[in-house]
Scaffold this motif. Sequence first.
Motif, PDB file in Angstrom:
ATOM      1  N   LEU A 104      20.461  83.210 100.347  1.00  0.00           N
ATOM      2  CA  LEU A 104      20.312  81.805 100.734  1.00  0.00           C
ATOM      3  C   LEU A 104      19.838  81.716 102.183  1.00  0.00           C
ATOM      4  CD1 LEU A 104      20.597  78.787 100.123  1.00  0.00           C
ATOM      5  CD2 LEU A 104      22.996  78.962 100.827  1.00  0.00           C
ATOM      6  N   GLY A 105      20.385  82.564 103.067  1.00  0.00           N
ATOM      7  CA  GLY A 105      19.935  82.583 104.468  1.00  0.00           C
ATOM      8  C   GLY A 105      18.461  82.915 104.580  1.00  0.00           C
ATOM      9  N   ARG A 106      18.013  83.917 103.825  1.00  0.00           N
ATOM     10  CA  ARG A 106      16.583  84.277 103.842  1.00  0.00           C
ATOM     11  C   ARG A 106      15.722  83.124 103.337  1.00  0.00           C
ATOM     12  NH1 ARG A 106      17.558  90.072 101.230  1.00  0.00           N
ATOM     13  NH2 ARG A 106      18.151  91.169 103.122  1.00  0.00           N
ATOM     14  N   CYS A 107      16.173  82.499 102.264  1.00  0.00           N
ATOM     15  CA  CYS A 107      15.413  81.390 101.678  1.00  0.00           C
ATOM     16  C   CYS A 107      15.316  80.217 102.653  1.00  0.00           C
ATOM     17  CB  CYS A 107      16.084  80.956 100.374  1.00  0.00           C
ATOM     18  SG  CYS A 107      15.213  79.624  99.533  1.00  0.00           S
ATOM     19  N   LEU A 108      16.440  79.877 103.288  1.00  0.00           N
ATOM     20  CA  LEU A 108      16.428  78.764 104.241  1.00  0.00           C
ATOM     21  C   LEU A 108      15.499  79.052 105.418  1.00  0.00           C
ATOM     22  CD1 LEU A 108      20.218  77.850 104.173  1.00  0.00           C
ATOM     23  CD2 LEU A 108      18.323  76.441 103.328  1.00  0.00           C
ATOM     24  N   SER A 154      14.059  84.261  96.545  1.00  0.00           N
ATOM     25  CA  SER A 154      14.323  85.213  95.477  1.00  0.00           C
ATOM     26  C   SER A 154      14.995  84.514  94.293  1.00  0.00           C
ATOM     27  CB  SER A 154      15.227  86.336  95.989  1.00  0.00           C
ATOM     28  OG  SER A 154      15.602  87.168  94.938  1.00  0.00           O
ATOM     29  N   SER A 155      14.594  84.905  93.109  1.00  0.00           N
ATOM     30  CA  SER A 155      15.214  84.326  91.916  1.00  0.00           C
ATOM     31  C   SER A 155      16.152  85.311  91.240  1.00  0.00           C
ATOM     32  CB  SER A 155      14.130  83.860  90.941  1.00  0.00           C
ATOM     33  OG  SER A 155      13.318  84.958  90.579  1.00  0.00           O
ATOM     34  N   LYS A 156      16.439  86.420  91.918  1.00  0.00           N
ATOM     35  CA  LYS A 156      17.327  87.406  91.297  1.00  0.00           C
ATOM     36  C   LYS A 156      18.747  86.840  91.205  1.00  0.00           C
ATOM     37  CE  LYS A 156      18.248  90.133  95.476  1.00  0.00           C
ATOM     38  NZ  LYS A 156      18.167  91.435  96.068  1.00  0.00           N
ATOM     39  N   THR A 157      19.452  87.269  90.178  1.00  0.00           N
ATOM     40  CA  THR A 157      20.790  86.742  89.923  1.00  0.00           C
ATOM     41  C   THR A 157      21.872  87.752  90.291  1.00  0.00           C
ATOM     42  OG1 THR A 157      20.646  87.506  87.647  1.00  0.00           O
ATOM     43  CG2 THR A 157      20.014  85.216  88.080  1.00  0.00           C
ATOM     44  N   TYR A 158      21.577  88.681  91.153  1.00  0.00           N
ATOM     45  CA  TYR A 158      22.549  89.671  91.602  1.00  0.00           C
ATOM     46  C   TYR A 158      22.408  89.840  93.107  1.00  0.00           C
ATOM     47  CZ  TYR A 158      18.364  92.556  91.515  1.00  0.00           C
ATOM     48  OH  TYR A 158      17.100  93.034  91.715  1.00  0.00           O
ATOM     49  N   GLY A 159      23.310  90.551  93.704  1.00  0.00           N
ATOM     50  CA  GLY A 159      23.257  90.779  95.149  1.00  0.00           C
ATOM     51  C   GLY A 159      24.143  89.812  95.902  1.00  0.00           C
ATOM     52  N   TYR A 160      23.849  89.663  97.176  1.00  0.00           N
ATOM     53  CA  TYR A 160      24.657  88.821  98.052  1.00  0.00           C
ATOM     54  C   TYR A 160      24.012  87.446  98.166  1.00  0.00           C
ATOM     55  CZ  TYR A 160      26.650  93.332  99.207  1.00  0.00           C
ATOM     56  OH  TYR A 160      27.245  94.561  99.133  1.00  0.00           O
ATOM     57  N   GLU A 161      24.595  86.489  97.480  1.00  0.00           N
ATOM     58  CA  GLU A 161      23.989  85.157  97.434  1.00  0.00           C
ATOM     59  C   GLU A 161      23.922  84.494  98.797  1.00  0.00           C
ATOM     60  OE1 GLU A 161      28.294  84.492  97.151  1.00  0.00           O
ATOM     61  OE2 GLU A 161      27.006  85.834  96.044  1.00  0.00           O
ATOM     62  N   MET A 195      27.352  88.172 111.626  1.00  0.00           N
ATOM     63  CA  MET A 195      27.417  87.548 110.327  1.00  0.00           C
ATOM     64  C   MET A 195      27.270  86.053 110.535  1.00  0.00           C
ATOM     65  SD  MET A 195      30.092  87.946 107.260  1.00  0.00           S
ATOM     66  CE  MET A 195      29.218  89.368 106.711  1.00  0.00           C
ATOM     67  N   LEU A 196      26.324  85.460 109.894  1.00  0.00           N
ATOM     68  CA  LEU A 196      26.037  84.053 110.093  1.00  0.00           C
ATOM     69  C   LEU A 196      26.314  83.285 108.815  1.00  0.00           C
ATOM     70  CD1 LEU A 196      24.810  82.078 112.169  1.00  0.00           C
ATOM     71  CD2 LEU A 196      22.597  82.575 111.194  1.00  0.00           C
ATOM     72  N   LYS A 197      27.174  82.309 108.873  1.00  0.00           N
ATOM     73  CA  LYS A 197      27.467  81.429 107.737  1.00  0.00           C
ATOM     74  C   LYS A 197      26.817  80.090 108.025  1.00  0.00           C
ATOM     75  CE  LYS A 197      30.139  84.211 105.506  1.00  0.00           C
ATOM     76  NZ  LYS A 197      29.914  84.684 104.215  1.00  0.00           N
ATOM     77  N   ARG A 198      26.595  79.332 106.992  1.00  0.00           N
ATOM     78  CA  ARG A 198      25.869  78.078 107.177  1.00  0.00           C
ATOM     79  C   ARG A 198      26.582  76.879 106.570  1.00  0.00           C
ATOM     80  NH1 ARG A 198      20.693  79.550 108.760  1.00  0.00           N
ATOM     81  NH2 ARG A 198      20.121  81.635 108.195  1.00  0.00           N
ATOM     82  N   VAL A 199      26.409  75.751 107.240  1.00  0.00           N
ATOM     83  CA  VAL A 199      26.719  74.439 106.696  1.00  0.00           C
ATOM     84  C   VAL A 199      25.368  73.756 106.660  1.00  0.00           C
ATOM     85  CG1 VAL A 199      27.817  72.218 107.116  1.00  0.00           C
ATOM     86  CG2 VAL A 199      29.038  74.321 107.644  1.00  0.00           C
ATOM     87  N   LEU A 200      25.025  73.197 105.526  1.00  0.00           N
ATOM     88  CA  LEU A 200      23.685  72.622 105.386  1.00  0.00           C
ATOM     89  C   LEU A 200      23.664  71.141 105.733  1.00  0.00           C
ATOM     90  CD1 LEU A 200      22.579  74.272 102.021  1.00  0.00           C
ATOM     91  CD2 LEU A 200      22.167  75.060 104.349  1.00  0.00           C
ATOM     92  N   SER A 201      22.716  70.766 106.547  1.00  0.00           N
ATOM     93  CA  SER A 201      22.498  69.348 106.814  1.00  0.00           C
ATOM     94  C   SER A 201      21.763  68.754 105.612  1.00  0.00           C
ATOM     95  CB  SER A 201      21.653  69.177 108.078  1.00  0.00           C
ATOM     96  OG  SER A 201      20.326  69.656 107.839  1.00  0.00           O
ATOM     97  N   LYS A 202      21.673  67.465 105.600  1.00  0.00           N
ATOM     98  CA  LYS A 202      20.959  66.781 104.515  1.00  0.00           C
ATOM     99  C   LYS A 202      19.487  67.220 104.488  1.00  0.00           C
ATOM    100  CE  LYS A 202      20.225  62.140 102.697  1.00  0.00           C
ATOM    101  NZ  LYS A 202      20.477  60.703 102.922  1.00  0.00           N
ATOM    102  N   GLY A 207      11.962  75.594  98.326  1.00  0.00           N
ATOM    103  CA  GLY A 207      12.468  76.930  98.015  1.00  0.00           C
ATOM    104  C   GLY A 207      13.031  77.106  96.623  1.00  0.00           C
ATOM    105  N   PHE A 208      13.865  76.187  96.189  1.00  0.00           N
ATOM    106  CA  PHE A 208      14.549  76.348  94.915  1.00  0.00           C
ATOM    107  C   PHE A 208      13.552  76.407  93.759  1.00  0.00           C
ATOM    108  CE2 PHE A 208      17.010  74.851  91.241  1.00  0.00           C
ATOM    109  CZ  PHE A 208      18.059  75.764  91.289  1.00  0.00           C
ATOM    110  N   GLY A 209      13.618  77.470  93.010  1.00  0.00           N
ATOM    111  CA  GLY A 209      12.709  77.643  91.876  1.00  0.00           C
ATOM    112  C   GLY A 209      11.343  78.184  92.260  1.00  0.00           C
ATOM    113  N   ASN A 210      11.086  78.418  93.526  1.00  0.00           N
ATOM    114  CA  ASN A 210       9.809  78.940  93.991  1.00  0.00           C
ATOM    115  C   ASN A 210       9.999  80.420  94.322  1.00  0.00           C
ATOM    116  OD1 ASN A 210       7.452  79.614  95.311  1.00  0.00           O
ATOM    117  ND2 ASN A 210       7.420  77.778  96.613  1.00  0.00           N
ATOM    118  N   GLY A 211       9.671  81.293  93.384  1.00  0.00           N
ATOM    119  CA  GLY A 211       9.871  82.733  93.530  1.00  0.00           C
ATOM    120  C   GLY A 211       9.083  83.365  94.661  1.00  0.00           C
ATOM    121  N   SER A 212       8.004  82.709  95.114  1.00  0.00           N
ATOM    122  CA  SER A 212       7.230  83.284  96.214  1.00  0.00           C
ATOM    123  C   SER A 212       7.898  83.026  97.565  1.00  0.00           C
ATOM    124  CB  SER A 212       5.803  82.713  96.210  1.00  0.00           C
ATOM    125  OG  SER A 212       5.839  81.325  96.466  1.00  0.00           O
TER     126      SER A 212
END
Length: 174
Positions: free
Chosen positions: A37-41, A26-33, A1-8, A18-23
């Motif tokens: 977020l890890g996938r998006c990063l 993911s823009s889904k509002t359910y599931g494990y955020e 299990m990997l948790k993150r602290v984000l650098s600047k 990434g933010f707002g870019n559905g391609s």
Amino acid sequence: MLKRVLSKMALHRFMKFGFGNGSVCSSKTYGYEDVELGRCLAAVGVVGGDSRDELGLARFVPFSPLQWYPDPPQWYKPLLYYTTPNVTNDCCSNSAISFHYNNAKEFYVLEYIIYKLKIFGISKSQDKLPAMTPISWTTFHNKKTELGKTALNEIWSEKNAISSNVETKPKFKT
């Protein structure tokens, strides 16, 4: 299990690409955020680092430290990203950053242990107990009998006050 602290820079890449870019994200509002977020990063080129301490203990713990002993929860081991054996038998790093899935009761216990319990530094010396006053057997026996009679009288009077159809018992002489 990997948790993150984000650098600047990681936050900048997430917001710009990434933010707002559905391609990309993911823009889904359910599931494990946290998983999303890890996938998006990862999709925007942010590489995760090892957040464990020098003993290999987790700083981001996905459960309460109160749930660790005697063993970690069953669901935890298959999710571990790093699988080096824990030789300390501790649940988490002494420099832990976060815990997850705590309930309110656990927060009160942890708050007490962390901020109120004083194991070291008791200011009063506890070496000597106050001197005992000697008491004779007859004084002890008389006091015990007196206390017993008083307690029984209180029990009977409470019982009689609660239930009026209970037959009244005679009081003991005090």
